[in-house]
Write a protein that holds these residues in place. Sequence first.
Motif, short mmCIF file in Angstrom:
data_model
loop_
_atom_site.label_atom_id
_atom_site.label_comp_id
_atom_site.label_asym_id
_atom_site.label_seq_id
_atom_site.Cartn_x
_atom_site.Cartn_y
_atom_site.Cartn_z
N TYR A 155 0.83 -1.21 0.00
CA TYR A 155 0.00 0.00 0.00
C TYR A 155 0.86 1.26 0.00
N ASN A 156 0.25 2.37 -0.40
CA ASN A 156 0.95 3.65 -0.44
C ASN A 156 0.31 4.64 0.52
N GLN A 157 0.76 5.89 0.48
CA GLN A 157 0.29 6.89 1.43
C GLN A 157 -1.20 7.20 1.26
N LYS A 158 -1.70 6.98 0.07
CA LYS A 158 -3.12 7.23 -0.19
C LYS A 158 -3.98 6.03 0.23
N LYS A 159 -3.34 4.99 0.74
CA LYS A 159 -3.99 3.75 1.17
C LYS A 159 -4.55 2.93 0.02
N ASN A 160 -4.15 3.26 -1.19
CA ASN A 160 -4.42 2.36 -2.29
C ASN A 160 -3.51 1.14 -2.13
N CYS A 161 -3.96 -0.02 -2.58
CA CYS A 161 -3.16 -1.21 -2.35
C CYS A 161 -3.32 -2.25 -3.45
N LYS A 163 -7.73 0.62 0.05
CA LYS A 163 -8.53 0.63 -1.19
C LYS A 163 -7.84 -0.26 -2.23
N GLN A 167 -6.74 -2.21 -5.49
CA GLN A 167 -6.80 -1.87 -6.91
C GLN A 167 -6.68 -3.10 -7.81
N ASP A 208 -1.87 2.95 -9.06
CA ASP A 208 -0.81 3.84 -8.60
C ASP A 208 0.56 3.18 -8.56
#
Length: 211
Positions: A19-25, A47, A49, A121
């Motif tokens: 996951y990243n800072q935007k909480k996309n994973c 979230k 993807q 992302d």
Amino acid sequence: MKWFQLSLGPLQTNCYIVYNQKKNCLIFDPGEEPEKLIKFIKEKDLKPQAIMITHAHFDHIGALDDIRDEFEIPAYIHEKEAKWLIDPALNGSQLFMLGKMVRMKPADHILTSEGKMSVGDFSFNVYETPGHSPGSVSFYFEDAGFVVSGDALFYGSIGRTDLPGGNHEQLLKSIHNKLLTLPEETIILPGHGPETAVGSEMDSNPYLHGF
């Protein structure tokens, strides 16, 4: 970029959530216990993807459809194991699961080659690392310094090669020609057991010496 590791099912298969800072994973190898995995993802407010499959043995794909349907996301797998998702004889469940056949829907996207890849992302490199199985792949996140290696390379060990499509010499070539060419500080996130590092396995893994 960071990751969570969840060990799922009777074989304690590692599922990774990157996951990243935007909480996309991205979700790697959702092998079992879909309820546990779904609850974890929602509690962390992540979230998803996509789902990435390192290889299609039953213990790495058992929760695939539940996760895919819950979050309405696509699944990716290598072309050499695309049929394994729907065939219990190929994915091993017919042999090992004592009557519980694992059949998943076909993957949404098929990986046909190595190289750079972007999903949502996330950007990473796909390496073909066959040997444990013919369509095994590893996902290398260069900037973050880690690789999701499936059942190719473990802490102090390597993947088994006595299952259909396995090849011991091919696995050793995959490890030496792909995984061990990564920077020594690269973290290896294996399909089972604890994480390790490229340099550590180069120095101490008994299966890799003398090849």
